[in-house]
Design an enzyme around this catalytic site. Structure first.
Site, PDB file in Angstrom:
ATOM      1  N   ARG A  32      -6.376 -56.085  17.860  1.00 26.40           N
ATOM      2  CA  ARG A  32      -5.298 -55.104  17.712  1.00 26.40           C
ATOM      3  C   ARG A  32      -4.716 -55.086  16.302  1.00 26.40           C
ATOM      4  O   ARG A  32      -4.170 -54.074  15.874  1.00 26.40           O
ATOM      5  CB  ARG A  32      -4.192 -55.417  18.709  1.00 26.40           C
ATOM      6  CG  ARG A  32      -4.649 -55.293  20.152  1.00 26.40           C
ATOM      7  CD  ARG A  32      -3.734 -54.367  20.873  1.00 26.40           C
ATOM      8  NE  ARG A  32      -4.002 -54.327  22.280  1.00 26.40           N
ATOM      9  CZ  ARG A  32      -3.069 -54.501  23.214  1.00 26.40           C
ATOM     10  NH1 ARG A  32      -1.828 -54.759  22.885  1.00 26.40           N
ATOM     11  NH2 ARG A  32      -3.383 -54.413  24.486  1.00 26.40           N
ATOM     12  N   ASP A 139      11.502 -46.277  25.174  1.00 25.50           N
ATOM     13  CA  ASP A 139      10.477 -47.283  24.911  1.00 25.50           C
ATOM     14  C   ASP A 139      10.762 -47.895  23.540  1.00 25.50           C
ATOM     15  O   ASP A 139      11.347 -47.235  22.671  1.00 25.50           O
ATOM     16  CB  ASP A 139       9.078 -46.650  24.920  1.00 25.50           C
ATOM     17  CG  ASP A 139       7.971 -47.684  25.109  1.00 25.50           C
ATOM     18  OD1 ASP A 139       7.467 -47.827  26.246  1.00 25.50           O
ATOM     19  OD2 ASP A 139       7.639 -48.384  24.124  1.00 25.50           O
TER      20      ASP A 139
HETATM   21  C1  LIG Z   1       2.231 -51.132  30.202  1.00 30.63           C
HETATM   22  S1  LIG Z   1       3.398 -49.962  29.592  1.00 30.63           S
HETATM   23  C2  LIG Z   1       4.166 -49.424  31.094  1.00 30.63           C
HETATM   24  C3  LIG Z   1       4.472 -47.946  31.064  1.00 30.63           C
HETATM   25  C4  LIG Z   1       5.063 -47.398  32.368  1.00 30.63           C
HETATM   26  N1  LIG Z   1       6.331 -48.018  32.686  1.00 30.63           N
HETATM   27  C5  LIG Z   1       4.101 -47.584  33.518  1.00 30.63           C
HETATM   28  O1  LIG Z   1       4.330 -48.463  34.369  1.00 30.63           O
HETATM   29  O2  LIG Z   1       3.108 -46.868  33.585  1.00 30.63           O
HETATM   30  C6  LIG Z   1       4.605 -51.083  28.909  1.00 30.63           C
HETATM   31  C7  LIG Z   1       5.547 -50.410  27.892  1.00 30.63           C
HETATM   32  O3  LIG Z   1       6.616 -51.303  27.630  1.00 30.63           O
HETATM   33  C8  LIG Z   1       7.029 -51.124  26.290  1.00 30.63           C
HETATM   34  N2  LIG Z   1       7.815 -52.289  25.886  1.00 30.63           N
HETATM   35  C9  LIG Z   1       7.387 -53.557  25.634  1.00 30.63           C
HETATM   36  N3  LIG Z   1       8.413 -54.332  25.279  1.00 30.63           N
HETATM   37  C10 LIG Z   1       9.526 -53.554  25.326  1.00 30.63           C
HETATM   38  C11 LIG Z   1      10.910 -53.777  25.059  1.00 30.63           C
HETATM   39  N4  LIG Z   1      11.362 -54.985  24.668  1.00 30.63           N
HETATM   40  N5  LIG Z   1      11.764 -52.739  25.182  1.00 30.63           N
HETATM   41  C12 LIG Z   1      11.328 -51.517  25.573  1.00 30.63           C
HETATM   42  N6  LIG Z   1      10.034 -51.230  25.830  1.00 30.63           N
HETATM   43  C13 LIG Z   1       9.147 -52.248  25.703  1.00 30.63           C
HETATM   44  C14 LIG Z   1       5.716 -50.953  25.546  1.00 30.63           C
HETATM   45  O4  LIG Z   1       5.895 -50.327  24.297  1.00 30.63           O
HETATM   46  C15 LIG Z   1       4.898 -50.120  26.536  1.00 30.63           C
HETATM   47  O5  LIG Z   1       4.939 -48.750  26.243  1.00 30.63           O
END
Ligand SMILES: C[S@@+](CC[C@H](N)C(=O)[O-])C[C@H]1O[C@@H](n2cnc3c(N)ncnc32)[C@H](O)[C@@H]1O
Length: 274
Positions: A32, A139
């Site tokens: 990555r 996000d």
């Molecule tokens: C695997 S995706 C899940 C997306 C959606 N909630 C779903 O279940 O399909 C995880 C998301 O969490 C976000 N993320 C990770 N750490 C975070 C944080 N501290 N605050 C806000 N978003 C975060 C990432 O950028 C990513 O877009």
């Protein structure tokens, strides 16, 4: 990669986003972060680690965190929470006497979760949807928020979870074989860049919060901190939806599972009082 490089990079991601990278994630960093190294003209992850220790700067730190967050998402993911919400919306709307319902898609990635909720609202409330419900979608990643705001998805993305009738009804064909979500859906959703580790109280209270497939990346104290912050932003009869591999059990007593509803949680005092 040197152990120092790993520790510096993992330390940064944990500090800024709460994400825990275990020692076996070396391959993930290699893959990555390759484009980040190329952009910065750095020869190795060890060199990146040294830069992070010396004088990283905001842009470099953001680029590293962006690269190491997982953005996997799809429409109507896991089905059940959306079925639950679809049944709940008319009841909640009636209980609120027409006052606008508020749903938060926290960690919304590229917007599929938030747009799935908006589609449900349009299907439930028709042309009145904008007066009946709003979705706030946040996000940590500026890149996914920018993509989400565009509301343009590839054929592959719309094939994942979106019923064909929703595709026909709520999307139009765009350039390059892609699909653009209709303005009526987009108008229900407001996207913002927000870190769940920061104070999100300014977003206000919500009738339903989706916080799915992000807690899995955090350690237990961070999960507790985030869950308790989310609990404060739920209205007394609100619901929290977590991902299939996530729970509140053993992390906080402010929230409790809703019996018989997998992945659905409510404020503990409401259930105790019910
Ligand atoms: C695997 S995706 C899940 C997306 C959606 N909630 C779903 O279940 O399909 C995880 C998301 O969490 C976000 N993320 C990770 N750490 C975070 C944080 N501290 N605050 C806000 N978003 C975060 C990432 O950028 C990513 O877009």
């Amino acid at each position: 990669m040197s152990a120092d490089g790993f520790a510096d990079i993992a330390g940064l991601v944990r500090r800024r986003a709460g994400i825990v990278l275990t020692d076996d994630k070396g391959y993930l960093l290699e893959t990555r972060l390759a484009p980040v190294l190329a952009k910065l003209g750095l020869p190795s992850l060890g060199a990146l680690g040294a830069k992070l220790r010396a004088s990283p700067g905001e842009a470099v730190e953001r680029a590293v965190v962006e690269a190491l967050t997982t953005h996997e998402s799809f429409f109507f993911r896991d089905g059940k929470p959306f079925e639950h919400l679809a049944a709940l919306l008319p009841k909640l709307s009636a209980a609120r006497g027409g006052q606008k319902l508020r749903v938060w898609s926290a960690a919304c990635s590229s917007g599929q979760e938030a747009y799935s909720v908006a589609i449900l609202a349009l299907d439930a409330f028709g042309p009145q949807a904008a007066q009946r419900l709003e979705v706030v979608a946040t996000d940590i990643s500026g890149e996914v928020i920018a993509k989400a705001k565009q509301g343009v998805f590839t054929q592959f993305e719309v094939q994942r979870g979106l019923p064909i009738r929703s595709l026909v009804r709520h999307f139009a064909q765009a350039e390059g074989g892609r699909w653009r979500i209709n303005d009526a859906v987009r108008a229900l959703v407001r996207f913002e860049e927000r870190n769940l580790l920061a104070d999100c109280g300014g977003l206000g209270k919500f009738d339903a919060i989706f916080c799915r497939n992000v807690l899995i990346y955090f350690d237990a104290p961070t999960k507790t901190r985030v869950l308790e912050a989310l609990a404060k932003q739920l209205v007394p009869d609100g619901v929290l939806y977590l991902g299939a591999a996530e729970t509140v059990i053993g992390l906080t007593d402010r929230l409790q599972p809703v019996p018989g509803e997998r992945g659905v949680y409510a404020l503990a005092q409401r259930r105790a009082a019910a």
